[in-house]
Design an enzyme around this catalytic site. Structure first.
Site, PDB file in Angstrom:
ATOM      1  N   GLN A 194       7.985  38.103 100.963  1.00 36.11           N
ATOM      2  CA  GLN A 194       7.227  39.054 100.216  1.00 36.11           C
ATOM      3  C   GLN A 194       5.702  39.057 100.660  1.00 36.11           C
ATOM      4  O   GLN A 194       5.220  37.875 100.737  1.00 36.11           O
ATOM      5  CB  GLN A 194       7.422  38.649  98.497  1.00 36.11           C
ATOM      6  CG  GLN A 194       8.838  38.607  98.111  1.00 36.11           C
ATOM      7  CD  GLN A 194       9.292  39.881  97.881  1.00 36.11           C
ATOM      8  OE1 GLN A 194       8.835  40.915  97.735  1.00 36.11           O
ATOM      9  NE2 GLN A 194      10.457  40.036  97.021  1.00 36.11           N
TER      10      GLN A 194
ATOM     11  N   ARG B 115       5.707  34.435  92.347  1.00 38.94           N
ATOM     12  CA  ARG B 115       5.851  33.068  92.677  1.00 38.94           C
ATOM     13  C   ARG B 115       5.250  32.083  91.751  1.00 38.94           C
ATOM     14  O   ARG B 115       3.760  32.284  91.632  1.00 38.94           O
ATOM     15  CB  ARG B 115       5.624  32.886  94.045  1.00 38.94           C
ATOM     16  CG  ARG B 115       6.273  33.668  95.176  1.00 38.94           C
ATOM     17  CD  ARG B 115       7.640  32.810  95.315  1.00 38.94           C
ATOM     18  NE  ARG B 115       8.330  33.512  96.383  1.00 38.94           N
ATOM     19  CZ  ARG B 115       9.013  34.608  96.546  1.00 38.94           C
ATOM     20  NH1 ARG B 115       9.189  35.249  95.213  1.00 38.94           N
ATOM     21  NH2 ARG B 115       9.628  35.009  97.556  1.00 38.94           N
TER      22      ARG B 115
ATOM     23  N   LYS C  73      18.912  50.501  94.096  1.00 37.82           N
ATOM     24  CA  LYS C  73      18.319  51.405  94.610  1.00 37.82           C
ATOM     25  C   LYS C  73      18.804  52.753  95.060  1.00 37.82           C
ATOM     26  O   LYS C  73      18.857  53.125  96.258  1.00 37.82           O
ATOM     27  CB  LYS C  73      17.332  50.766  95.699  1.00 37.82           C
ATOM     28  CG  LYS C  73      16.398  49.602  95.067  1.00 37.82           C
ATOM     29  CD  LYS C  73      15.885  48.829  96.504  1.00 37.82           C
ATOM     30  CE  LYS C  73      15.014  47.612  96.060  1.00 37.82           C
ATOM     31  NZ  LYS C  73      15.990  46.583  95.715  1.00 37.82           N
ATOM     32  N   PHE C  74      19.654  53.335  94.280  1.00 37.95           N
ATOM     33  CA  PHE C  74      20.268  54.712  94.633  1.00 37.95           C
ATOM     34  C   PHE C  74      19.201  55.721  95.238  1.00 37.95           C
ATOM     35  O   PHE C  74      18.177  56.033  94.712  1.00 37.95           O
ATOM     36  CB  PHE C  74      20.966  55.139  93.394  1.00 37.95           C
ATOM     37  CG  PHE C  74      22.044  54.408  92.859  1.00 37.95           C
ATOM     38  CD1 PHE C  74      23.136  53.805  93.441  1.00 37.95           C
ATOM     39  CD2 PHE C  74      22.072  54.052  91.548  1.00 37.95           C
ATOM     40  CE1 PHE C  74      23.952  53.075  93.093  1.00 37.95           C
ATOM     41  CE2 PHE C  74      22.830  53.282  91.038  1.00 37.95           C
ATOM     42  CZ  PHE C  74      24.116  52.877  91.793  1.00 37.95           C
TER      43      PHE C  74
ATOM     44  N   ASP D 113      20.078  59.489  97.083  1.00 37.44           N
ATOM     45  CA  ASP D 113      21.039  60.490  97.241  1.00 37.44           C
ATOM     46  C   ASP D 113      20.900  61.748  97.059  1.00 37.44           C
ATOM     47  O   ASP D 113      19.911  62.060  96.254  1.00 37.44           O
ATOM     48  CB  ASP D 113      22.326  60.042  97.094  1.00 37.44           C
ATOM     49  CG  ASP D 113      23.529  60.376  98.097  1.00 37.44           C
ATOM     50  OD1 ASP D 113      23.561  61.233  98.553  1.00 37.44           O
ATOM     51  OD2 ASP D 113      24.249  59.407  98.564  1.00 37.44           O
ATOM     52  N   ILE D 114      21.732  62.896  97.127  1.00 35.72           N
ATOM     53  CA  ILE D 114      21.245  63.982  96.623  1.00 35.72           C
ATOM     54  C   ILE D 114      21.627  63.967  95.196  1.00 35.72           C
ATOM     55  O   ILE D 114      22.229  62.896  94.581  1.00 35.72           O
ATOM     56  CB  ILE D 114      22.449  65.269  97.249  1.00 35.72           C
ATOM     57  CG1 ILE D 114      23.841  65.000  96.948  1.00 35.72           C
ATOM     58  CG2 ILE D 114      22.190  65.312  98.535  1.00 35.72           C
ATOM     59  CD1 ILE D 114      25.009  65.759  97.222  1.00 35.72           C
TER      60      ILE D 114
ATOM     61  N   THR E  13      25.050  63.250  93.478  1.00 35.15           N
ATOM     62  CA  THR E  13      25.865  61.916  93.956  1.00 35.15           C
ATOM     63  C   THR E  13      25.021  60.855  93.242  1.00 35.15           C
ATOM     64  O   THR E  13      25.397  59.851  92.545  1.00 35.15           O
ATOM     65  CB  THR E  13      25.767  61.844  95.266  1.00 35.15           C
ATOM     66  OG1 THR E  13      26.633  62.942  95.858  1.00 35.15           O
ATOM     67  CG2 THR E  13      26.386  60.551  95.683  1.00 35.15           C
TER      68      THR E  13
ATOM     69  N   LYS F  18      19.249  39.706  87.892  1.00 39.47           N
ATOM     70  CA  LYS F  18      19.243  40.638  88.894  1.00 39.47           C
ATOM     71  C   LYS F  18      20.148  40.842  89.821  1.00 39.47           C
ATOM     72  O   LYS F  18      20.472  39.563  90.698  1.00 39.47           O
ATOM     73  CB  LYS F  18      17.828  41.203  89.296  1.00 39.47           C
ATOM     74  CG  LYS F  18      17.944  42.056  90.547  1.00 39.47           C
ATOM     75  CD  LYS F  18      16.380  42.427  91.040  1.00 39.47           C
ATOM     76  CE  LYS F  18      16.136  41.606  92.225  1.00 39.47           C
ATOM     77  NZ  LYS F  18      16.779  42.009  93.320  1.00 39.47           N
TER      78      LYS F  18
ATOM     79  N   THR G 230       7.934  45.834  98.405  1.00 39.19           N
ATOM     80  CA  THR G 230       7.024  44.866  98.272  1.00 39.19           C
ATOM     81  C   THR G 230       6.856  44.362 100.007  1.00 39.19           C
ATOM     82  O   THR G 230       5.779  43.639 100.332  1.00 39.19           O
ATOM     83  CB  THR G 230       7.165  43.685  97.547  1.00 39.19           C
ATOM     84  OG1 THR G 230       8.288  43.163  97.829  1.00 39.19           O
ATOM     85  CG2 THR G 230       7.014  44.204  96.180  1.00 39.19           C
TER      86      THR G 230
END
EC number: 4.1.1.23
Length: 234
Positions: A190, A181, A62-63, A65-66, A69, A33, A120
């Protein structure tokens, strides 16, 4: 190739350190990631380096927006060849639908498109602070249902919500779970955490694990131990 359940969250501010870690582990044992800090520092070239080494990449940006976009950002991620990309479900159905539709030309090669429900680290008082008089679990349910109705592949959620969401949304709706974990690890920042085995039993499809692997003396061994522990419950 088997469907690796572990996604290692890379968290480095020097690319050399990140690649030194990556070169200690096997792409058959996990996916990787890449989040906002690393992508902002190192850009698409870093993702290409991970692809060259044989790793599948979850681009965790984590987009939000409108619709126009956001969907174009999702398409840019698809052009990079990432395995998974995410958007904030709170951006709404039109934003998520536009993001899904823009991936359709990629067919089987398109990335998984995942919605982010409630971070989280968020507790009830945090939601109240942004004007949501609702328990985190209820907000997760609401946003996860919206995500499915928008045609996305799944959501990011805590393991505590996994069994509930599997029951509500079906076994094919993917659940990606941070806050994992391994037994004996430090909790970190977290708030809602669970062990890998417990998370899979609860219904999680993919487990995001960071420091317990990246800061281990022998990360390859830690990954191997986690994967062995998961084998009986898969």
């Amino acid at each position: 190739m088997k469907d690796q359940k572990v996604i290692v969250a890379l968290d480095y501010d020097r690319q050399a350190d990140a690649l030194a870690f990556v070169d200690k582990i096997d792409p058959s044992s996990c996916r990787l990631k890449v989040g906002k800090e690393m992508f902002t520092l190192f850009g698409p070239e870093f993702v290409k380096e991970l692809h060259k080494r044989g790793f599948s990449v979850f681009l965790d940006l984590k987009f939000h927006d409108i619709p126009n976009t956001c969907s174009k950002a999702v398409r840019a991620a698809a052009e990079m060849g990432v395995w998974m990309v995410n958007v904030h479900a709170s951006g709404g159905e039109r934003m998520m639908t536009a993001s899904r539709e823009i991936l359709e030309p990629y067919g089987k090669d398109r990335p998984l498109l995942i919605g982010v429900t409630v971070l989280t680290s968020m507790e009830q008082q945090d939601l109240a602070g942004i004007g949501l008089d609702i328990a985190p679990q209820e907000q997760v349910k609401r946003l996860a249902a919206l995500t499915k109705n928008s045609g996305l592949d799944g959501v990011v959620c805590s393991a505590q919500e996994a069994s509930m969401l599997k029951a509500d949304l079906g076994k094919y709706f993917k659940l990606v779970t941070p806050g994992i974990r391994p037994v004996g690890s430090d909790v970190g920042d977290q708030k809602r955490i669970m062990t890998p085995v417990d998370a899979i039993i609860s219904g999680s499809d993919y487990l995001v694990i960071g420091r317990p692997i990246t800061q281990a003396e022998n990360p390859s061994q830690v990954l191997n131990d986690i994967n062995l522990s998961l084998a009986p419950v898969l």
